[in-house]
Design a protein around this motif. Structure first.
Motif, PDB file in Angstrom:
ATOM      1  N   ARG A  14       0.814  -1.217   0.000  1.00 49.44           N
ATOM      2  CA  ARG A  14       0.000   0.000   0.000  1.00 49.44           C
ATOM      3  C   ARG A  14       0.844   1.264   0.000  1.00 49.44           C
ATOM      4  NH1 ARG A  14      -2.265   0.153   5.178  1.00 49.44           N
ATOM      5  NH2 ARG A  14      -0.610   1.648   5.610  1.00 49.44           N
ATOM      6  N   MET A  15       1.883   1.306   0.835  1.00 47.71           N
ATOM      7  CA  MET A  15       2.691   2.513   0.930  1.00 47.71           C
ATOM      8  C   MET A  15       3.379   2.817  -0.398  1.00 47.71           C
ATOM      9  SD  MET A  15       5.726   3.463   3.646  1.00 47.71           S
ATOM     10  CE  MET A  15       6.805   2.128   3.119  1.00 47.71           C
ATOM     11  N   GLU A  19       2.727   6.065  -2.869  1.00 48.96           N
ATOM     12  CA  GLU A  19       3.805   6.949  -3.333  1.00 48.96           C
ATOM     13  C   GLU A  19       3.817   7.045  -4.858  1.00 48.96           C
ATOM     14  OE1 GLU A  19       7.157   5.142  -1.479  1.00 48.96           O
ATOM     15  OE2 GLU A  19       6.878   6.221   0.425  1.00 48.96           O
ATOM     16  N   SER A  31       0.629   9.690   5.710  1.00 52.77           N
ATOM     17  CA  SER A  31       0.047   8.652   6.563  1.00 52.77           C
ATOM     18  C   SER A  31       0.049   9.206   7.975  1.00 52.77           C
ATOM     19  CB  SER A  31       0.867   7.369   6.501  1.00 52.77           C
ATOM     20  OG  SER A  31       2.139   7.557   7.124  1.00 52.77           O
ATOM     21  N   THR A  34       3.720   9.359   9.148  1.00 55.47           N
ATOM     22  CA  THR A  34       4.559  10.458   8.657  1.00 55.47           C
ATOM     23  C   THR A  34       4.131  11.791   9.260  1.00 55.47           C
ATOM     24  OG1 THR A  34       3.168  10.738   6.682  1.00 55.47           O
ATOM     25  CG2 THR A  34       5.064   9.273   6.505  1.00 55.47           C
ATOM     26  N   ASP A  81      -2.383   7.577   2.814  1.00 51.84           N
ATOM     27  CA  ASP A  81      -1.941   6.184   2.865  1.00 51.84           C
ATOM     28  C   ASP A  81      -2.495   5.517   4.122  1.00 51.84           C
ATOM     29  OD1 ASP A  81      -0.559   3.794   3.078  1.00 51.84           O
ATOM     30  OD2 ASP A  81       1.359   4.728   3.554  1.00 51.84           O
TER      31      ASP A  81
END
Length: 203
Positions: A14-15, A19, A31, A34, A81
């Motif tokens: 997913r991440m 991106e 997210s 972050t 995210d």
């Protein structure tokens, strides 16, 4: 279409997909992790509140999470995210934040998730990750970089994966239904190559 949410189960990349989508659209990706890291680096009042709840062993309230997240979002575009985590968070985001244009769900079967997770191995020495099927080490059970012993994390054992998956499905189902009822959902096959996933998510 420049404001997207990307959701997906463990092992769905997913991440990385978030991106790639953000790069295609020329928008930032966020997210909760972050955002929290940025708040702690800047030593903001929100970070003090986060720490107070975390030190007490409590969950950070949704209102604090969302109000902090909104300070980072640009109405001109973003990719979220893995957020929201609940239908109530989705409703709060809709009421307080910039409108979401699309919600992408990365679809994997339980069998594929299990295959991906249970095949992961971690080097005891250098921490390098391997996969017995997708990225096997040159020598079984030994790291190809440092020769260290490869271990399977407890979370990646078949028993733990089988226990975690129903929890994830139960938690995410109301979020997906919330967005599906509003015509924002797009299901994307997460077994496709990553670039094809990002293309399908944004076309």
């Amino acid at each position: 279409m420049r404001r997207l949410v990307v959701l997906g189960p463990p092992s769905s990349d997913r991440m990385t997909v978030a991106e790639l989508i953000a790069g295609r659209l020329g928008v930032p990706v966020f997210s909760l992790t972050t955002v929290a890291q940025a708040e702690f680096r800047a030593q903001t009042p929100a970070s003090v509140e986060f720490k107070r709840f975390m030190d007490a062993g409590d969950l950070v309230p949704d209102e604090l999470l969302l109000s902090t997240l909104l300070t980072h979002l640009d109405v001109n575009g973003f990719v979220l995210d893995g957020f929201p985590h609940s239908a109530s968070q989705a409703a709060m985001l809709a009421a307080s934040g910039p409108p979401v244009d699309r919600v992408v769900d990365l679809v994997l079967s339980d069998e594929e998730i299990t295959r991906r997770l249970t095949g992961r191995r971690m080097c005891r020495g250098c921490g390098r990750g391997w996969h017995v099927e997708f990225d096997p080490p040159p020598e079984s059970g030994r790291c190809g970089w440092c020769g260290g012993e490869l271990l399977q994390r407890d979370d990646d054992s078949p028993r733990m994966v089988a226990a975690r998956l129903p929890i994830y499905r139960d938690r995410i189902a109301p979020v997906l239904e919330y967005y599906r009822q509003r015509g924002l959902m797009v299901d994307v096959d997460a077994t496709l190559p990553l670039e094809q996933i990002a293309e399908a998510a944004t076309c």
